[in-house]
Motif scaffolding. Structure first.
Motif, PDB file in Angstrom:
ATOM      1  N   GLY A  81       0.798  -1.223   0.000  1.00 49.36           N
ATOM      2  CA  GLY A  81       0.000   0.000   0.000  1.00 49.36           C
ATOM      3  C   GLY A  81       0.829   1.270   0.000  1.00 49.36           C
ATOM      4  O   GLY A  81       2.051   1.246  -0.024  1.00 49.36           O
ATOM      5  N   SER A 121       4.976  -6.163  -7.927  1.00 50.30           N
ATOM      6  CA  SER A 121       3.769  -5.370  -8.152  1.00 50.30           C
ATOM      7  C   SER A 121       3.876  -4.558  -9.433  1.00 50.30           C
ATOM      8  O   SER A 121       4.973  -4.146  -9.838  1.00 50.30           O
ATOM      9  N   MET A 122       2.716  -4.271 -10.004  1.00 46.16           N
ATOM     10  CA  MET A 122       2.687  -3.396 -11.185  1.00 46.16           C
ATOM     11  C   MET A 122       3.143  -1.977 -10.845  1.00 46.16           C
ATOM     12  O   MET A 122       3.422  -1.192 -11.747  1.00 46.16           O
ATOM     13  N   TYR A 181       6.837   2.440  -1.413  1.00 51.28           N
ATOM     14  CA  TYR A 181       6.482   1.023  -1.563  1.00 51.28           C
ATOM     15  C   TYR A 181       6.955   0.486  -2.908  1.00 51.28           C
ATOM     16  O   TYR A 181       7.556  -0.594  -3.002  1.00 51.28           O
ATOM     17  N   HIS A 209      -1.286  -7.141 -10.302  1.00 57.60           N
ATOM     18  CA  HIS A 209      -2.106  -5.956 -10.496  1.00 57.60           C
ATOM     19  C   HIS A 209      -3.015  -5.827  -9.265  1.00 57.60           C
ATOM     20  O   HIS A 209      -2.605  -6.227  -8.182  1.00 57.60           O
ATOM     21  N   VAL A 211      -5.117  -6.798  -6.623  1.00 62.05           N
ATOM     22  CA  VAL A 211      -5.648  -8.053  -6.093  1.00 62.05           C
ATOM     23  C   VAL A 211      -6.811  -7.762  -5.138  1.00 62.05           C
ATOM     24  O   VAL A 211      -6.729  -6.828  -4.326  1.00 62.05           O
ATOM     25  N   TYR A 222      -3.122   0.995   4.469  1.00 66.46           N
ATOM     26  CA  TYR A 222      -2.299   0.029   3.740  1.00 66.46           C
ATOM     27  C   TYR A 222      -3.157  -0.896   2.872  1.00 66.46           C
ATOM     28  O   TYR A 222      -2.640  -1.829   2.264  1.00 66.46           O
ATOM     29  N   GLY A 224      -5.935  -1.942  -0.226  1.00 69.28           N
ATOM     30  CA  GLY A 224      -6.261  -1.566  -1.591  1.00 69.28           C
ATOM     31  C   GLY A 224      -7.662  -0.987  -1.681  1.00 69.28           C
ATOM     32  O   GLY A 224      -8.492  -1.120  -0.766  1.00 69.28           O
ATOM     33  N   ILE A 228     -11.441  -0.754   0.633  1.00 71.72           N
ATOM     34  CA  ILE A 228     -11.960   0.527   1.139  1.00 71.72           C
ATOM     35  C   ILE A 228     -13.395   0.739   0.644  1.00 71.72           C
ATOM     36  O   ILE A 228     -14.293   1.114   1.404  1.00 71.72           O
ATOM     37  N   PHE A 242     -11.623   8.904  -6.120  1.00 73.56           N
ATOM     38  CA  PHE A 242     -10.727  10.048  -6.294  1.00 73.56           C
ATOM     39  C   PHE A 242     -10.529  10.380  -7.774  1.00 73.56           C
ATOM     40  O   PHE A 242     -10.873   9.590  -8.643  1.00 73.56           O
ATOM     41  N   GLN A 247      -9.406   6.667 -14.006  1.00 72.08           N
ATOM     42  CA  GLN A 247      -8.119   5.976 -13.942  1.00 72.08           C
ATOM     43  C   GLN A 247      -8.358   4.475 -14.129  1.00 72.08           C
ATOM     44  O   GLN A 247      -9.311   3.937 -13.588  1.00 72.08           O
ATOM     45  N   ARG A 249      -7.373   0.371 -14.036  1.00 77.00           N
ATOM     46  CA  ARG A 249      -6.659  -0.670 -13.302  1.00 77.00           C
ATOM     47  C   ARG A 249      -7.168  -2.020 -13.796  1.00 77.00           C
ATOM     48  O   ARG A 249      -8.207  -2.115 -14.457  1.00 77.00           O
ATOM     49  N   ASP A 313      -0.033   8.276  -6.118  1.00 76.93           N
ATOM     50  CA  ASP A 313      -0.823   7.426  -7.019  1.00 76.93           C
ATOM     51  C   ASP A 313      -0.386   7.572  -8.467  1.00 76.93           C
ATOM     52  O   ASP A 313      -0.044   8.675  -8.915  1.00 76.93           O
TER      53      ASP A 313
HETATM   54  C1  UD1 Z   1      -2.550  -1.373  -5.331  1.00 73.43           C
HETATM   55  C2  UD1 Z   1      -1.972  -1.616  -3.962  1.00 73.43           C
HETATM   56  C3  UD1 Z   1      -0.524  -1.940  -4.030  1.00 73.43           C
HETATM   57  C4  UD1 Z   1      -0.314  -3.128  -4.928  1.00 73.43           C
HETATM   58  C5  UD1 Z   1      -0.930  -2.838  -6.275  1.00 73.43           C
HETATM   59  C6  UD1 Z   1      -0.844  -4.066  -7.139  1.00 73.43           C
HETATM   60  C7  UD1 Z   1      -2.659  -0.538  -1.943  1.00 73.43           C
HETATM   61  C8  UD1 Z   1      -2.855   0.759  -1.235  1.00 73.43           C
HETATM   62  N1  UD1 Z   1      -2.168  -0.438  -3.151  1.00 73.43           N
HETATM   63  O1  UD1 Z   1      -1.970  -0.202  -5.890  1.00 73.43           O
HETATM   64  O2  UD1 Z   1      -0.028  -2.261  -2.746  1.00 73.43           O
HETATM   65  O3  UD1 Z   1       1.049  -3.425  -5.094  1.00 73.43           O
HETATM   66  O4  UD1 Z   1      -2.296  -2.499  -6.144  1.00 73.43           O
HETATM   67  O5  UD1 Z   1      -1.462  -5.150  -6.501  1.00 73.43           O
HETATM   68  O6  UD1 Z   1      -2.918  -1.612  -1.437  1.00 73.43           O
HETATM   69  N2  UD1 Z   1      -8.738   5.403  -4.604  1.00 73.43           N
HETATM   70  C9  UD1 Z   1      -9.988   6.008  -4.515  1.00 73.43           C
HETATM   71  N3  UD1 Z   1     -10.610   6.051  -3.303  1.00 73.43           N
HETATM   72  C10 UD1 Z   1     -10.048   5.535  -2.169  1.00 73.43           C
HETATM   73  C11 UD1 Z   1      -8.769   4.920  -2.259  1.00 73.43           C
HETATM   74  C12 UD1 Z   1      -8.144   4.867  -3.487  1.00 73.43           C
HETATM   75  O7  UD1 Z   1     -10.517   6.486  -5.515  1.00 73.43           O
HETATM   76  O8  UD1 Z   1     -10.676   5.604  -1.108  1.00 73.43           O
HETATM   77  C13 UD1 Z   1      -8.071   5.358  -5.920  1.00 73.43           C
HETATM   78  C14 UD1 Z   1      -6.626   5.795  -5.909  1.00 73.43           C
HETATM   79  O9  UD1 Z   1      -6.531   7.192  -6.002  1.00 73.43           O
HETATM   80  C15 UD1 Z   1      -6.091   5.087  -7.154  1.00 73.43           C
HETATM   81  C16 UD1 Z   1      -6.923   3.794  -7.211  1.00 73.43           C
HETATM   82  O10 UD1 Z   1      -8.035   4.005  -6.346  1.00 73.43           O
HETATM   83  O11 UD1 Z   1      -6.352   5.857  -8.299  1.00 73.43           O
HETATM   84  C17 UD1 Z   1      -6.191   2.547  -6.764  1.00 73.43           C
HETATM   85  O12 UD1 Z   1      -5.721   2.751  -5.480  1.00 73.43           O
HETATM   86  P1  UD1 Z   1      -5.046   1.605  -4.561  1.00 73.43           P
HETATM   87  O13 UD1 Z   1      -5.792   0.357  -4.615  1.00 73.43           O
HETATM   88  O14 UD1 Z   1      -4.874   2.217  -3.223  1.00 73.43           O
HETATM   89  O15 UD1 Z   1      -3.571   1.495  -5.139  1.00 73.43           O
HETATM   90  P2  UD1 Z   1      -2.838   1.021  -6.452  1.00 73.43           P
HETATM   91  O16 UD1 Z   1      -1.859   2.087  -6.780  1.00 73.43           O
HETATM   92  O17 UD1 Z   1      -3.753   0.647  -7.557  1.00 73.43           O
END
Ligand code: UD1
Length: 350
Positions: A81, A121-122, A181, A209, A211, A222, A224, A228, A242, A247, A249, A313
């Motif tokens: 995270g 990780s990606m 990270y 990617h 998970v 911490y 994903g 949340i 956000f 964006q 994924r 991000d």
């Molecule tokens: C995630 C993981 C990372 C892992 C990667 C690949 C986390 C925090 N990140 O990265 O550890 O290596 O996948 O498996 O576990 N967002 C919202 N609202 C929120 C929280 C996040 O819109 O409440 C958005 C963020 O701005 C971002 C997207 O969701 O654009 C993905 O966020 P997140 O899952 O936290 O992280 P990744 O960078 O995709």
């Protein structure tokens, strides 16, 4: 039957790897420090068919005991995270780089030459891969603070400043970690590659990617985004999306990630290097939020695009799965909507 060490085997991905290895008859040892950022208590899903060693790999004695007699290593233990703020740097470096160094040191002392599979990780790709209409394939710099402040979300062409179109990232893309990270994940890859060169041991880095699935840690700094959003929906709140929600994924189910690990552990000796672990069917964050909200039923609040951003991000990252399909025989089995519907029904991890 081979003797496999799974580090972080009490965790989200690691525990699924353990289950799959035990089910196929392997002899499995887990080492796990039950890090408080991931565990409030010892999990109740631990597989009784595995041996558990509770300890911190940064302790040379733990690393020594963990590696005794193992034929292969599946290194899942990691702090994940974005974390809270930069003060997390010491924790990430200690648990990701430091523990990996001790693990490799212990393997060196044992002349280990078996397979080593690393959970990478990606995020090592940084902002992914982009194309400019005028300048072709380009590697953008990190997004500028003033752009983010005024809601200009996409990275710009380094030549002409135009907004860029995202493309699928393949494993040969340049790496460019954009947060602590990500830097530790890339460093883990480099340290393990150095070990593999020196000991002629086959090494695979699985670049996960996004998970999601059962046993995912609940929403903490911490966790994903899928976790949340699920917690918000369970409270009856709208998922807060956000940026502009566009964006992209690739959300991959934990059972597919575990399957990729088993394939990597039993691949031919010459199958090495980095592999994307994804579904190959990316979506926008808003689409994922709608799928998850839909799985909670028609009374669930619709996702809210709230704007705002997190500096670390990246904008769009979605990986090609061709290399994993060709060399590991991996394809994702769980379709996103099915996986998210199942995820919505799972109990939260305590
Ligand atoms: C995630 C993981 C990372 C892992 C990667 C690949 C986390 C925090 N990140 O990265 O550890 O290596 O996948 O498996 O576990 N967002 C919202 N609202 C929120 C929280 C996040 O819109 O409440 C958005 C963020 O701005 C971002 C997207 O969701 O654009 C993905 O966020 P997140 O899952 O936290 O992280 P990744 O960078 O995709």
């Amino acid at each position: 039957m081979s003797h496999v060490l799974v580090t972080g085997g009490a965790g989200f991905v690691g525990s699924f790897v353990v289950d799959a290895l035990v089910a196929r008859g392997d002899d499995v040892r887990v080492v796990d420090c039950l890090h408080p950022a991931a565990h409030r208590q010892r999990p109740d899903y631990l597989n009784p068919g595995a041996e558990y060693l509770w300890g911190d790999l940064r302790d040379p004695e733990v690393a020594c005991r963990a590696t005794a007699g193992v034929a292969a290593v599946c290194h899942q233990a990691s702090m994940v995270g974005l974390g809270v703020d930069f003060a997390d740097v010491t924790g990430y470096v200690a648990h990701n780089d430091g523990a990996t160094a001790e693990l490799l040191h212990a393997l060196h002392d044992r002349d280990f030459t078996g397979r080593f599979v690393l959970a990478s990780s990606m995020v090592v790709y940084g902002d992914g891969r982009y194309r400019c209409a005028r300048h072709g394939a380009v590697a953008p710099d990190a997004r500028r603070l003033d752009d983010l402040e005024r809601g200009f979300w996409d990275p710009r062409c380094p030549e002409c400043g135009a907004a860029l179109a995202p493309e699928t990232v393949t494993e040969d893309a340049p790496t460019s970690p954009r947060n602590v990270y990500a830097a530790t994940k890339l460093h883990q890859e480099h340290l393990t590659a150095a070990y593999a060169r020196e000991h002629a041991s086959p090494f695979v880095a699985l670049r996960y990617h996004n998970v999601y699935g059962p046993r995912m840690p609940r929403d903490t700094p911490y966790a994903g985004v899928a976790s949340i959003f699920r917690s918000a929906l369970q409270r009856g709140d709208a998922p807060a999306v956000f940026e502009d929600g566009r964006q992209r994924r690739d959300f991959v189910h934990v059972s597919d990630v575990a399957a990729a690990n088993l394939l990597a552990l039993s691949a031919d000796a010459d199958v090495c290097g980095p592999f994307n672990v994804a579904t190959g069917a990316p979506c926008t964050l808003y689409e994922m939020a709608c799928d998850l909200a839909g799985a909670f039923g028609s009374a669930a609040p619709a996702p809210a695009v709230v704007g705002g951003y997190r500096l670390g991000d990246v904008r769009h990252v979605f990986g090609g799965t061709e290399r994993a399909r060709r060399l590991l025989g991996y394809t994702a089995a769980v379709e996103r909507r099915d996986g998210l519907a199942d995820f919505a029904r799972q109990a939260l991890r305590p």
